[in-house]
Write a protein that holds these residues in place. Structure first.
Motif, PDB file in Angstrom:
ATOM      1  N   GLU A  38     -13.800  14.757   3.099  1.00 46.47           N
ATOM      2  CA  GLU A  38     -12.520  14.769   2.376  1.00 46.47           C
ATOM      3  C   GLU A  38     -12.738  15.086   0.906  1.00 46.47           C
ATOM      4  OE1 GLU A  38     -10.115  11.308   2.650  1.00 46.47           O
ATOM      5  OE2 GLU A  38     -10.140  11.272   4.839  1.00 46.47           O
ATOM      6  N   GLN A  82      -0.232   0.310  -4.310  1.00 44.48           N
ATOM      7  CA  GLN A  82      -1.127   1.173  -3.554  1.00 44.48           C
ATOM      8  C   GLN A  82      -0.499   2.548  -3.392  1.00 44.48           C
ATOM      9  OE1 GLN A  82      -3.516   1.346   0.680  1.00 44.48           O
ATOM     10  NE2 GLN A  82      -2.623  -0.624   0.139  1.00 44.48           N
ATOM     11  N   THR A 104       0.157   5.994  -1.119  1.00 44.34           N
ATOM     12  CA  THR A 104       0.227   6.348   0.302  1.00 44.34           C
ATOM     13  C   THR A 104      -0.975   7.232   0.630  1.00 44.34           C
ATOM     14  OG1 THR A 104       1.482   8.346  -0.156  1.00 44.34           O
ATOM     15  CG2 THR A 104       2.752   6.330   0.264  1.00 44.34           C
ATOM     16  N   GLU A 105      -1.217   7.424   1.927  1.00 43.40           N
ATOM     17  CA  GLU A 105      -2.376   8.202   2.366  1.00 43.40           C
ATOM     18  C   GLU A 105      -2.398   9.583   1.714  1.00 43.40           C
ATOM     19  OE1 GLU A 105      -2.629   8.618   6.660  1.00 43.40           O
ATOM     20  OE2 GLU A 105      -3.966  10.343   6.343  1.00 43.40           O
ATOM     21  N   SER A 106      -1.226  10.194   1.563  1.00 45.91           N
ATOM     22  CA  SER A 106      -1.222  11.576   1.065  1.00 45.91           C
ATOM     23  C   SER A 106      -1.528  11.677  -0.425  1.00 45.91           C
ATOM     24  CB  SER A 106       0.110  12.266   1.378  1.00 45.91           C
ATOM     25  OG  SER A 106       1.157  11.605   0.734  1.00 45.91           O
ATOM     26  N   ARG A 153      -3.833   9.564  -1.818  1.00 47.38           N
ATOM     27  CA  ARG A 153      -5.088   8.836  -1.951  1.00 47.38           C
ATOM     28  C   ARG A 153      -6.200   9.711  -2.514  1.00 47.38           C
ATOM     29  NH1 ARG A 153      -6.331   6.803   3.767  1.00 47.38           N
ATOM     30  NH2 ARG A 153      -4.620   5.327   3.501  1.00 47.38           N
ATOM     31  N   ARG A 184      -8.622   3.069   0.351  1.00 41.73           N
ATOM     32  CA  ARG A 184      -7.362   2.695  -0.297  1.00 41.73           C
ATOM     33  C   ARG A 184      -7.424   3.078  -1.763  1.00 41.73           C
ATOM     34  NH1 ARG A 184      -7.888  -1.401   3.343  1.00 41.73           N
ATOM     35  NH2 ARG A 184      -9.314  -2.656   2.101  1.00 41.73           N
ATOM     36  N   HIS A 209     -10.115   2.689  -6.679  1.00 45.86           N
ATOM     37  CA  HIS A 209     -10.294   3.072  -5.270  1.00 45.86           C
ATOM     38  C   HIS A 209     -11.260   2.161  -4.533  1.00 45.86           C
ATOM     39  CE1 HIS A 209      -8.594   6.753  -6.856  1.00 45.86           C
ATOM     40  NE2 HIS A 209      -9.651   6.928  -7.633  1.00 45.86           N
ATOM     41  N   SER A 241       4.223   8.574   5.405  1.00 45.89           N
ATOM     42  CA  SER A 241       3.926   9.610   6.394  1.00 45.89           C
ATOM     43  C   SER A 241       3.673  10.907   5.641  1.00 45.89           C
ATOM     44  CB  SER A 241       5.124   9.767   7.343  1.00 45.89           C
ATOM     45  OG  SER A 241       5.363  11.130   7.645  1.00 45.89           O
ATOM     46  N   ARG A 242       2.522  11.525   5.909  1.00 47.24           N
ATOM     47  CA  ARG A 242       2.176  12.774   5.219  1.00 47.24           C
ATOM     48  C   ARG A 242       3.289  13.791   5.349  1.00 47.24           C
ATOM     49  NH1 ARG A 242      -2.824  14.173   3.269  1.00 47.24           N
ATOM     50  NH2 ARG A 242      -4.416  12.574   3.579  1.00 47.24           N
TER      51      ARG A 242
END
Lengths: 500, 500
Positions: free
Chosen positions: B80, B196, B198-200, B202, B208, B228, B456-457
């Protein structure tokens, strides 16, 4: 304890690397010629920064930050400068996934890009002097590297000033040289010669280069800082012009000056011994390491209670309480000995190491004073105080370990380190009366040789070729005489040495 | 005085650049996308460093220095990570006049090279935790740049820690997030949301990512710092393993966290006004600017004598004498108001500027307090004290201008700046109950919108596409509800905003 440091007598280069390794000052990085400065090494750099930064600011300088990347064309604007630096440059050719239109050089030094900015900021004599410094990383590609002394990337400060007159620029050049000299001698405890470089050792683009030169324990010279009068060379190349008091347009007079992480190498090589690092108190991040000795929980409680009384006596109850809040009770407790410099007294409470391992640990890290406290000391109301420099122990009643007593010992150590280094230099400095004597000296020995010499690129190149020695500095406070090599009139004595 | 700052109402982006320009904080460099940080801008960075560095060290962190160059292959070890950073990298392909065997990336961040070193330093649980920070320059190639907020090179600190357990790494991540939050609010006087990502949003390679987000005066969000939890991702990629207390070989748990010179942009955008920079006293390099007013040498002597009494009253005779030795009497005299932070009181003695020009000069540079002293003040035994924030004047007897009185006013200003920024944020934060309302809001307005949302991405990409808004932070102290967009169960509220 395993012997992990090669003695100086046996292999001086290996000893240097072993001391750095044992003290965990630095490591080689995965990129050839670059280094990682580990926490203790970096703490020394912070101490150097703290002391020099205050000096610079007290003289009216301000810090700023100029960019890492310099257009390749900038370097070419000053002819000597590009010739000196182009062969050492790292070049960025791609950015953001695309080839760049013009390659960018990673700064080897910043006269060019700073000159470009000064040309935009300076318009009138009222804008002068400009007195700016920056603390940054620079890159000069090196084939043969040695930690701190010569690495492809290093940290330094570079001051860049612009002035109305030649005389003011000259004053600035010498003022900073004197800041460097005092810093080396008073803070690092390394005696230095301060003088001018010959033309062949001059900074590319400078009119005059001054330097401070120290002697290491192997008798070799180390250049520890340089201060350059750049005349109007960079002002012409970058068009730094101002309207003078007489309304005419004039080129500014500029200077530049710098010291680098090389000073950490100087510290190591000038003072350390076969047991490891020895640090002058003025830059030691930790001044006193207290090692409590105990074999069971009862003894631990007694000894730590006694150590706490010692700490309170030295730094006061408030700081001890603060240190307990900061670090808890289980590891290395850090109290600030000095709230401004944030130098510490530590208590090594770790239960993963034996007392002998702790003594060894702090000794190899050059901490000036160690205090041992065991159950018998507590019963007797005494502590054992050890000096890293002298390698002596004295037993003192607790009441005698006051702030004043420790301050006195630390000052004495600072003075003693300078005197020892000075005596070493004096013992390895000799007059020399013929080139033949000089040649023979450097065949088997190292040190500083003093003689009258008439600087000449040609003669200096021959001397270097034949002896590896160079003119380290022209001693401008000496009178005229006859040149050692040619017999021609020479204005001053110079110092010859083999240098790092 | 010529009006050199565009009002916020007219053109917020231009106002921002005008304030920076008028205060001489920074300039664009000759290399596209890079900046020159001028002395006042750099002094703000030094204030930020001073405050944060102390916090880090009080929590047991040490500074170190890792190399600028990273082998390209290192980036590829964490999947990633390379995907996130490779497109932004500057690449060195030549060094010392030759093509390199392997291209080197100029660090965009240092997890990879630090992970490589940690693998060599960490062997046992006894070596943990490792708590290291570095203050360095980094490069991320940017197409669209804006001074301080987004430049190809910037300065930052990056902390990198390694721990024995997941829980300890999580604690560290949140401990630093709290340091950042308190620093932003108490020192920079900028209220922030901490939460925090969101995943998108990060960090590439993190498990996290937590952040602090401030609101600027145009209602846009600015990410001011991130922390992080990297899980074991980098430990696996770089083989950071240790023998645990149970004798098994385990991967370490690592964290990383950073703030950058972007914080200077936050300071400007959160507090400044149409007259220029407004600085919170905690980071203002100069706290008080004294402007003496005189028309002839007699008046000058009287006024400067009076000013000297004022200075002695505030900083003491010793410091005034020291400042006179440092700077002489002809230019801007600098006394240290605080010996630890080295914040100053200045007396603008320049005779190349009129009093009005001097007021303007210090006002545009955001100095919290100005003191005017003219011949009539001297006769009356009074001074005029002006507050940059309030834009008010009060006439005080000299005896009332004590250290305590100034301290009190500076603290009040600091508090008032935070309150104003907080009120602004509260006034521009709204609950939103449907995606349609959110879409319509961002068509014409800026601010923070709060709603339950299920990250949600896919949905986030659509929202960004349609509104330019993103989820700035998940508010983990809120309870469950229904997602604004999909109606599905959502654990927490989030904040949407259009961000810098």
């Amino acid at each position: 304890m395993a012997r992990n440091i090669t003695p100086r007598e046996k292999d001086y280069s290996q000893w240097y690397l072993d001391v750095i390794n044992a003290a965990e000052l630095a490591d080689y990085a995965p990129v050839r010629g670059c280094m990682v400065i580990r926490p203790l090494g970096y703490a020394l750099w912070e101490a150097i920064q703290r002391e020099l930064d205050r000096e610079f600011k007290d003289l009216g300088h301000q810090n700023a930050y100029f960019p890492l990347f310099i257009p390749e064309s900038f370097l070419r604007k000053e002819a000597e400068h590009v010739e000196g630096f182009a062969p050492e440059c790292a070049v960025v050719t791609h950015g953001g996934g695309e080839a760049l239109e013009e390659p960018l050089v990673v700064r080897p030094t910043s006269e060019t890009v700073i000159g470009h900015m000064y040309a935009q900021w300076i318009h009138s004599w009222r804008d002068l002097p400009v007195l700016i410094n920056q603390w940054v990383n620079v890159v000069r590609w090196e084939k043969r590297t040695r930690l701190f002394l010569r690495t492809s990337e290093f940290l330094w400060q570079e001051g860049h000033t612009a002035h109305e007159t030649d005389a003011e620029a000259q004053d600035e050049t010498l003022r900073i040289l004197d800041v460097y000299r005092r810093f080396a001698e008073e803070v690092l405890a390394v005696p230095v010669l301060a003088g001018q470089k010959t033309e062949s050792e001059r900074f590319p683009g400078a009119v005059r280069t001054y330097c401070i030169e120290g002697m290491m324990q192997d008798g070799k010279a180390l250049q520890m800082g340089t201060s350059h009068h750049l005349g109007q060379n960079f002002a012409r190349a970058f068009n730094i012009r101002f309207e003078g008091r007489d309304r005419t347009l004039q080129h500014a007079w500029t200077t530049s000056w710098g010291v680098s992480t090389r000073l950490i190498g100087a510290l190591v090589m000038a003072h350390s011994d076969d047991e490891g690092l020895v640090l002058p108190p003025r830059v030691a991040p930790t001044l006193v390491a207290v090692v409590p000795i105990f074999r069971n929980e009862d003894e631990k409680a007694t000894v730590l209670e006694f150590v706490r009384r010692l700490l309170v006596q030295v730094v006061g109850e408030a700081e001890v309480a603060a240190s307990e809040r900061r670090f808890g009770h289980d590891r290395v407790q850090q109290c600030f000995y000095d709230p401004v410099t944030r130098q510490t007294v530590v208590v090594d409470r770790r239960d993963t190491l034996r007392p002998g391992e702790k003594f060894f640990y702090w000794e190899q890290r050059g901490v000036p004073l160690q205090v041992e406290v065991g159950p018998r000391d507590c019963a007797a109301g005494t502590v054992v105080l050890k000096s890293r420099l002298h390698r002596t122990k004295e037993t003192l009643p607790l009441a005698a370990v006051t702030r004043e007593a420790l301050d006195g010992r630390l000052q004495a150590i600072q003075g003693e380190m300078f005197r020892r280094a000075l005596e070493f230099r004096e013992a390895h400095t000799h007059p020399v009366s013929s080139y033949e004597d000089l040649r023979r000296f450097f065949e088997q020995d190292r040190g500083f040789l003093k003689a009258h010499f008439r600087p000449s690129r040609e003669v200096e190149a021959r001397i270097k070729e034949e002896t590896k020695a160079t003119v380290r500095a022209i001693l401008e406070d000496t009178g005229p005489g006859r040149c050692l090599v040619t017999g021609e009139p020479a204005d001053h004595e110079v110092v010859f040495a083999i240098a790092y």
